[in-house]
Design a protein around this motif. Structure first.
Motif, short mmCIF file in Angstrom:
data_model
loop_
_atom_site.label_atom_id
_atom_site.label_comp_id
_atom_site.label_asym_id
_atom_site.label_seq_id
_atom_site.Cartn_x
_atom_site.Cartn_y
_atom_site.Cartn_z
N GLU A 138 -25.19 -2.44 34.13
CA GLU A 138 -24.80 -1.42 35.12
C GLU A 138 -26.02 -0.92 35.88
O GLU A 138 -25.97 -0.73 37.11
CB GLU A 138 -24.10 -0.25 34.41
CG GLU A 138 -22.71 -0.61 33.90
CD GLU A 138 -22.15 0.45 32.96
OE1 GLU A 138 -22.84 1.48 32.76
OE2 GLU A 138 -21.05 0.24 32.42
N HIS A 141 -27.03 -3.62 38.40
CA HIS A 141 -26.12 -3.62 39.55
C HIS A 141 -26.45 -2.48 40.51
O HIS A 141 -26.43 -2.64 41.73
CB HIS A 141 -24.67 -3.51 39.09
CG HIS A 141 -24.19 -4.69 38.31
ND1 HIS A 141 -23.20 -4.61 37.35
CD2 HIS A 141 -24.57 -6.00 38.35
CE1 HIS A 141 -22.99 -5.80 36.83
NE2 HIS A 141 -23.81 -6.66 37.42
N GLN A 142 -26.74 -1.30 39.92
CA GLN A 142 -27.08 -0.16 40.76
C GLN A 142 -28.37 -0.40 41.53
O GLN A 142 -28.46 -0.06 42.72
CB GLN A 142 -27.21 1.10 39.89
CG GLN A 142 -25.88 1.59 39.31
CD GLN A 142 -26.06 2.66 38.26
OE1 GLN A 142 -27.17 3.14 38.03
NE2 GLN A 142 -24.98 3.03 37.60
N VAL A 146 -25.14 -2.82 44.43
CA VAL A 146 -23.82 -3.44 44.40
C VAL A 146 -22.87 -2.54 43.61
O VAL A 146 -23.10 -2.27 42.43
CB VAL A 146 -23.87 -4.83 43.76
CG1 VAL A 146 -22.48 -5.43 43.68
CG2 VAL A 146 -24.79 -5.74 44.56
N THR A 147 -21.80 -2.10 44.27
CA THR A 147 -20.82 -1.26 43.58
C THR A 147 -19.66 -2.07 43.02
O THR A 147 -18.97 -1.62 42.11
CB THR A 147 -20.26 -0.19 44.54
OG1 THR A 147 -19.69 -0.85 45.69
CG2 THR A 147 -21.35 0.76 45.00
N ASP A 148 -19.44 -3.25 43.55
CA ASP A 148 -18.34 -4.09 43.09
C ASP A 148 -18.82 -5.53 42.92
O ASP A 148 -18.49 -6.42 43.72
CB ASP A 148 -17.18 -4.03 44.09
CG ASP A 148 -15.94 -4.75 43.58
OD1 ASP A 148 -15.83 -4.93 42.35
OD2 ASP A 148 -15.10 -5.15 44.41
N PRO A 149 -19.60 -5.79 41.86
CA PRO A 149 -20.14 -7.14 41.67
C PRO A 149 -19.03 -8.14 41.36
O PRO A 149 -18.12 -7.86 40.58
CB PRO A 149 -21.08 -6.99 40.48
CG PRO A 149 -20.57 -5.79 39.74
CD PRO A 149 -20.03 -4.87 40.79
N GLY A 150 -19.11 -9.29 41.98
CA GLY A 150 -18.14 -10.34 41.73
C GLY A 150 -18.41 -11.03 40.40
O GLY A 150 -19.43 -10.80 39.76
N ARG A 154 -21.82 -10.88 38.11
CA ARG A 154 -21.75 -10.24 36.79
C ARG A 154 -22.21 -11.20 35.70
O ARG A 154 -22.96 -10.82 34.80
CB ARG A 154 -20.32 -9.76 36.50
CG ARG A 154 -19.87 -8.56 37.32
CD ARG A 154 -18.67 -7.88 36.67
NE ARG A 154 -17.57 -8.81 36.43
CZ ARG A 154 -16.62 -9.09 37.31
NH1 ARG A 154 -16.64 -8.52 38.50
NH2 ARG A 154 -15.65 -9.93 37.00
N GLN A 204 -22.05 -13.35 47.90
CA GLN A 204 -22.54 -12.01 47.55
C GLN A 204 -23.95 -12.08 47.00
O GLN A 204 -24.83 -11.31 47.40
CB GLN A 204 -21.60 -11.36 46.53
CG GLN A 204 -22.02 -9.94 46.14
CD GLN A 204 -21.14 -9.34 45.06
OE1 GLN A 204 -20.84 -10.01 44.06
NE2 GLN A 204 -20.71 -8.10 45.26
#
Length: 216
Positions: A138, A141-142, A146-150, A154, A204
């Motif tokens: 997490e 990702h931040q 990226v708020t919605d990782p594919g 991930r 992405q």
């Protein structure tokens, strides 16, 4: 006649005593399977009585084991709490510095956390171990923004986290060689490398790699 200097006895606070017992337990769990460690072993390692261990952990060895895992896990989670300022790879380097410092200074606790979670088959211990990995992912990702990782991104991030764990355990087995600074830089380079591979299959991730290259 001058009285002999005798160290004054100091009663430990509840938190100090609990910390002492957890440290002793982590040291034992790191080198033996949990089923091979008794509360008598923990009491002896901590220099206290068995009833005292039970007073702090009335649930017995399983409660003590889970508490020891949580203690190590919380410290590792904090390693990834890096301000989102400056180039991403520099931030990742600072987070890895803290992570590897923990590994270096708490090698027994680190080994107990990662190796013990798969030995004791309970949902709680598995969740404790996996919670560190989820928290690290997490944070990454931040930092990537990226708020919605594919799914491919991930998977890439989780694969890299697994590689960091494995490299850290091997590093301990190899008498902490190569030097920690070299290991840190190598892991950062691997992060960029796995992102680059994924970028060939995922738009992405490709956009992130382009941004990282521009970030310097």
């Amino acid at each position: 006649m001058t009285p002999s200097a005798t160290p004054a006895y100091r009663r430990l606070s509840v938190e100090e005593r609990r910390s002492q017992l957890l440290d002793a337990a982590l040291g034992l769990f790191a080198h033996r399977a949990p089923e091979d460690v008794s509360l008598d072993d923990v009491a002896e390692a901590a220099g206290v009585s068995r009833p005292l261990v039970y007073r702090y952990f009335p649930g017995g060895k399983q409660q003590l084991y889970e508490a020891a895992l949580r203690s190590a896990a919380e410290e590792l989670r904090q390693c990834f709490d890096e301000p989102r300022e400056g180039p991403l790879l520099s931030r990742l380097s600072r987070a890895l510095d803290r992570y590897l410092t923990f590994v270096d200074e708490h090698d027994t606790g680190f080994s107990a956390l990662l190796q013990g979670g798969s030995v004791v088959e309970t949902s709680r211990t598995t969740a404790i171990v996996d919670g560190v990995r989820r928290s690290a992912a997490e944070h990454i990702h931040q930092h990537l923004g990226v708020t919605d990782p594919g799914p491919r991104l991930r998977m890439t991030v989780r694969m890299w986290i697994t590689a960091v764990e494995a490299a850290s355990l091997i590093w301990l087995d190899e008498d902490k060689q190569p030097p920690v600074e070299e290991l840190r830089d190598w892991l950062v380079e691997q992060f960029l490398a796995v992102l680059t591979v994924t970028a060939g299959r995922d738009p992405q991730t490709a956009a992130l790699v382009t941004a990282l290259s521009a970030d310097g």
